[in-house]
Design a protein around this motif. Sequence first.
Motif, short mmCIF file in Angstrom:
data_model
loop_
_atom_site.label_atom_id
_atom_site.label_comp_id
_atom_site.label_asym_id
_atom_site.label_seq_id
_atom_site.Cartn_x
_atom_site.Cartn_y
_atom_site.Cartn_z
N GLU A 170 0.85 -1.20 0.00
CA GLU A 170 0.00 0.00 0.00
C GLU A 170 0.88 1.24 0.00
N GLY A 227 -3.11 1.11 -9.47
CA GLY A 227 -3.42 -0.02 -8.61
C GLY A 227 -3.74 -1.27 -9.42
N LYS A 252 -2.05 -1.40 -3.79
CA LYS A 252 -3.19 -0.59 -3.40
C LYS A 252 -2.72 0.84 -3.23
#
Length: 139
Positions: free
Chosen positions: A28, A104, A126
Amino acid sequence: MTNFVLTSFFLCSLSWLAVSGSESQTVEVHSGEEVTLQCSNSSSLQTYTEWFRLVNKNISCVSSMFGSHSQASFCAGFQNGKFEMSSNITAIYLKIKRVNLSDGGLYFCGFYMNKRIVIFNATELKIQGKLVVMVYLSV
């Protein structure tokens, strides 16, 4: 993990791709940051390697290169200088500069071995968007 299972099922149905010894992870990052994805090089041989991306059941080629000393080639849509591919004897890397929400997806790398691309690693990328707050002052 569900996306990775779907990917494995889809890739195994293609005759020129195979999934072997696969690993999965999630990374992330925030929009605007830089990220480097890594794929373990399970082959000690100089071989053809490729990065792919899966988004909404669509697989796209990102980049490819032969061996660790060649220059990477980028596929359509990824030739904007935002992506960099490199490798050494132990790993293959995909750097993405200034990520945004559209970057993403599930990224995976493959090696050409025995007349097929063999997939070893998958990384779900992400992207966290930045919240922009505008304040209006009346004078």
